[in-house]
Design a protein around this motif. Structure first.
Motif, PDB file in Angstrom:
ATOM      1  N   ALA A 196      65.873  14.514  51.005  1.00 54.02           N
ATOM      2  CA  ALA A 196      66.926  15.814  51.546  1.00 54.02           C
ATOM      3  C   ALA A 196      66.413  16.990  50.929  1.00 54.02           C
ATOM      4  N   TYR A 197      65.903  17.231  49.777  1.00 49.46           N
ATOM      5  CA  TYR A 197      65.326  18.521  49.418  1.00 49.46           C
ATOM      6  C   TYR A 197      63.863  19.072  49.676  1.00 49.46           C
ATOM      7  N   ARG A 198      62.971  17.795  50.010  1.00 51.40           N
ATOM      8  CA  ARG A 198      61.349  18.184  49.880  1.00 51.40           C
ATOM      9  C   ARG A 198      60.947  17.880  51.193  1.00 51.40           C
ATOM     10  N   LEU A 199      61.578  17.295  52.261  1.00 48.08           N
ATOM     11  CA  LEU A 199      60.799  17.221  53.400  1.00 48.08           C
ATOM     12  C   LEU A 199      60.966  18.330  54.343  1.00 48.08           C
ATOM     13  N   ALA A 200      60.402  18.575  55.524  1.00 49.98           N
ATOM     14  CA  ALA A 200      60.641  19.456  56.617  1.00 49.98           C
ATOM     15  C   ALA A 200      61.501  18.736  57.483  1.00 49.98           C
ATOM     16  N   TYR A 201      62.350  19.510  58.259  1.00 54.89           N
ATOM     17  CA  TYR A 201      63.331  18.890  59.093  1.00 54.89           C
ATOM     18  C   TYR A 201      63.425  19.826  60.317  1.00 54.89           C
ATOM     19  N   PRO A 202      63.703  19.311  61.595  1.00 61.96           N
ATOM     20  CA  PRO A 202      64.241  20.325  62.682  1.00 61.96           C
ATOM     21  C   PRO A 202      65.419  21.027  62.268  1.00 61.96           C
ATOM     22  N   ASN A 203      65.706  22.160  62.850  1.00 57.15           N
ATOM     23  CA  ASN A 203      66.981  22.911  62.904  1.00 57.15           C
ATOM     24  C   ASN A 203      68.067  21.726  63.349  1.00 57.15           C
ATOM     25  N   GLY A 204      69.028  22.020  62.687  1.00 54.80           N
ATOM     26  CA  GLY A 204      70.360  21.086  62.851  1.00 54.80           C
ATOM     27  C   GLY A 204      70.502  19.829  62.570  1.00 54.80           C
ATOM     28  N   SER A 205      69.207  19.321  61.695  1.00 58.96           N
ATOM     29  CA  SER A 205      69.214  18.134  61.241  1.00 58.96           C
ATOM     30  C   SER A 205      70.152  17.987  59.874  1.00 58.96           C
ATOM     31  N   ARG A 206      70.653  16.658  59.718  1.00 63.31           N
ATOM     32  CA  ARG A 206      71.414  16.294  58.509  1.00 63.31           C
ATOM     33  C   ARG A 206      70.875  15.005  57.982  1.00 63.31           C
ATOM     34  N   VAL A 207      71.055  14.947  56.889  1.00 66.16           N
ATOM     35  CA  VAL A 207      70.559  13.714  55.811  1.00 66.16           C
ATOM     36  C   VAL A 207      71.717  13.089  55.250  1.00 66.16           C
ATOM     37  N   PHE A 208      72.165  12.164  55.557  1.00 57.95           N
ATOM     38  CA  PHE A 208      73.334  11.131  55.184  1.00 57.95           C
ATOM     39  C   PHE A 208      72.879  10.338  53.723  1.00 57.95           C
ATOM     40  N   GLU A 209      73.330  10.576  52.687  1.00 64.01           N
ATOM     41  CA  GLU A 209      72.744   9.776  51.553  1.00 64.01           C
ATOM     42  C   GLU A 209      73.933   8.862  50.898  1.00 64.01           C
ATOM     43  N   LEU A 210      73.729   7.347  51.130  1.00 62.59           N
ATOM     44  CA  LEU A 210      75.011   6.469  50.637  1.00 62.59           C
ATOM     45  C   LEU A 210      74.560   5.996  49.469  1.00 62.59           C
ATOM     46  N   ASP A 211      75.242   5.956  48.308  1.00 55.50           N
ATOM     47  CA  ASP A 211      75.190   5.174  47.401  1.00 55.50           C
ATOM     48  C   ASP A 211      76.477   5.190  46.262  1.00 55.50           C
ATOM     49  N   GLN A 212      76.345   4.428  45.194  1.00 58.34           N
ATOM     50  CA  GLN A 212      77.509   4.599  44.344  1.00 58.34           C
ATOM     51  C   GLN A 212      77.917   5.883  43.896  1.00 58.34           C
ATOM     52  N   PRO A 213      79.449   6.342  43.607  1.00 61.20           N
ATOM     53  CA  PRO A 213      79.540   7.643  43.459  1.00 61.20           C
ATOM     54  C   PRO A 213      78.909   8.500  42.205  1.00 61.20           C
ATOM     55  N   GLN A 214      78.740   7.432  41.070  1.00 60.09           N
ATOM     56  CA  GLN A 214      78.314   7.969  40.028  1.00 60.09           C
ATOM     57  C   GLN A 214      76.963   8.260  39.986  1.00 60.09           C
ATOM     58  N   VAL A 215      76.133   7.648  40.950  1.00 56.62           N
ATOM     59  CA  VAL A 215      74.652   8.077  41.234  1.00 56.62           C
ATOM     60  C   VAL A 215      74.493   9.352  41.716  1.00 56.62           C
ATOM     61  N   LEU A 216      75.214   9.282  42.905  1.00 55.82           N
ATOM     62  CA  LEU A 216      75.101  10.669  43.863  1.00 55.82           C
ATOM     63  C   LEU A 216      75.604  11.733  43.097  1.00 55.82           C
ATOM     64  N   GLU A 217      76.697  11.683  42.113  1.00 55.04           N
ATOM     65  CA  GLU A 217      77.172  12.889  41.427  1.00 55.04           C
ATOM     66  C   GLU A 217      75.813  13.316  40.426  1.00 55.04           C
ATOM     67  N   TYR A 218      75.068  12.418  39.806  1.00 58.39           N
ATOM     68  CA  TYR A 218      74.283  12.560  38.668  1.00 58.39           C
ATOM     69  C   TYR A 218      73.101  13.425  39.529  1.00 58.39           C
ATOM     70  N   LYS A 219      72.630  12.900  40.616  1.00 57.23           N
ATOM     71  CA  LYS A 219      71.453  13.636  41.317  1.00 57.23           C
ATOM     72  C   LYS A 219      71.871  14.870  41.841  1.00 57.23           C
ATOM     73  N   ALA A 220      73.398  15.243  42.503  1.00 56.92           N
ATOM     74  CA  ALA A 220      73.417  16.525  42.893  1.00 56.92           C
ATOM     75  C   ALA A 220      73.681  17.383  41.560  1.00 56.92           C
ATOM     76  N   ARG A 221      74.250  16.809  40.498  1.00 54.89           N
ATOM     77  CA  ARG A 221      74.369  17.761  39.335  1.00 54.89           C
ATOM     78  C   ARG A 221      73.042  18.178  38.714  1.00 54.89           C
ATOM     79  N   THR A 222      72.205  17.361  38.408  1.00 50.13           N
ATOM     80  CA  THR A 222      70.840  17.557  37.828  1.00 50.13           C
ATOM     81  C   THR A 222      70.077  18.451  38.863  1.00 50.13           C
ATOM     82  N   LEU A 223      70.126  18.531  40.114  1.00 50.40           N
ATOM     83  CA  LEU A 223      69.206  19.100  41.040  1.00 50.40           C
ATOM     84  C   LEU A 223      69.859  20.525  41.186  1.00 50.40           C
ATOM     85  N   SER A 224      71.454  20.700  40.919  1.00 50.20           N
ATOM     86  CA  SER A 224      71.827  21.833  41.129  1.00 50.20           C
ATOM     87  C   SER A 224      71.486  22.697  39.823  1.00 50.20           C
TER      88      SER A 224
END
Length: 310
Positions: free
Chosen positions: A113-141
């Motif tokens: 969701a961060y490193r690939l090119a997408y057409p305008n209007g695209s959305r990337v949905f990421e599904l996983d355990q809440p703690q895993v998603l929180e860790y990734k979002a916090r780290t990249l932020s």
């Protein structure tokens, strides 16, 4: 700990720790001059866990012994580069065909969701355990990284009703979708895998794509012995140990995704990972000349691309 039907985990536990293991391998691959894929976010995502994960990326410790050197480590790094390149290209093909919805199931530390090119209007949905998603979002932020397109997180265990959670998050099943099922199926029992496939098909409009990683069952003791036998470091337990991995996966027979999706009307093709690596100039070679390649993930994995015709 062995798996249970209702287990859960953070990024450093159970299946979550395998995401750190894979991210570390992608980080080592990204350092190579002849790298097969570049994931610039893999290293910060692995290092942020601290402890033995940060130590491994400094070239020290038990995880480095498994992952950073020796026959298994070098092949596993190349495995991750080849696999990443293959599924990056599946997403690119889908985007070129006009797909605007991308779904990553069990996204772990995936950074597409961060490193690939997408057409305008695209959305990337990421599904996983809440703690895993929180860790990734916090780290990249914390390092100032921003998604390349609309990113929607769906915190849910894939053994629960994830289709309802996905649609509630804005996913539209009437539109073509590109699905990614990478590094996931070996952690599901066969009946859960079949249910996941059925749900993907039910949510896929004509023109949808799917990238799928399929690993043939490996007898756990044989896999542990074959992977450990060619490490330079002493035998150890811990987060990066092969025993831990063997406890997490299900080795039951399961359907071939190429045949399964083809039976549902999808055009599907698969390539053995070892063949794909050879095509990219990094063949899987036996550690002992003249002997067969041991039963390891990179010798028993098939990469699959499937498309539901428009």
């Amino acid at each position: 700990m062995p798996r249970t039907d209702d287990d859960t985990w953070s990024i450093t536990e159970s299946v979550g720790a395998t995401a750190l293991f894979v991210a570390s391998a992608r980080a080592f691959e990204a350092r190579k001059a002849d790298r097969l894929a570049t994931d610039q976010f893999a290293e910060p995502l692995a290092k942020a866990a601290g402890g033995e994960w940060a130590q491994a990326l400094r070239g020290e410790g038990p995880i480095y012994d498994v992952l950073g050197q020796g026959w298994f480590g070098e092949h596993f790094q190349r495995f991750q580069g080849a696999r990443t390149k293959y599924f990056d290209e599946v997403f690119a093909r889908a985007a070129a065909a006009g797909v605007l919805q991308f779904v990553i199931l069990a996204s772990g530390l995936d950074s597409r969701a961060y490193r690939l090119a997408y057409p305008n209007g695209s959305r990337v949905f990421e599904l996983d355990q809440p703690q895993v998603l929180e860790y990734k979002a916090r780290t990249l932020s914390e390092i100032g990284a921003k998604p390349a397109t609309g990113r929607v997180t769906v915190p849910i265990d894939l053994r629960h009703d994830w289709p309802a959670a996905l649609t509630a998050s804005g996913f539209d099943p009437a539109k073509p979708t590109a699905w990614l099922i990478e590094g996931l199926l070996m952690y599901l029992p066969p009946e859960a895998e079949t249910l996941l496939f059925e749900r993907v098909v039910a949510l896929s409009a004509p023109g949808s794509w799917a990238g799928i990683e399929h690993m043939q069952p490996i007898e756990a003791d044989a896999m542990v012995q074959s992977m450990r036998a060619f490490e330079p470091g002493p035998a150890r337990g811990g987060a990066g140990s092969h025993e831990d991995f063997a406890d997490l996966i299900y080795n039951d027979p399961r359907p071939d995704p190429v045949q399964w999706f083809a039976a549902k009307g999808w055009a599907a093709e698969g390539v053995p990972l070892a063949e794909h690596m050879a095509q990219l100039g990094c063949p899987v070679e036996a550690p002992v000349p003249g002997q067969p390649v041991p039963a390891t993930p990179f010798s028993t994995t098939t990469l699959v691309a499937a498309r539901l015709q428009p």
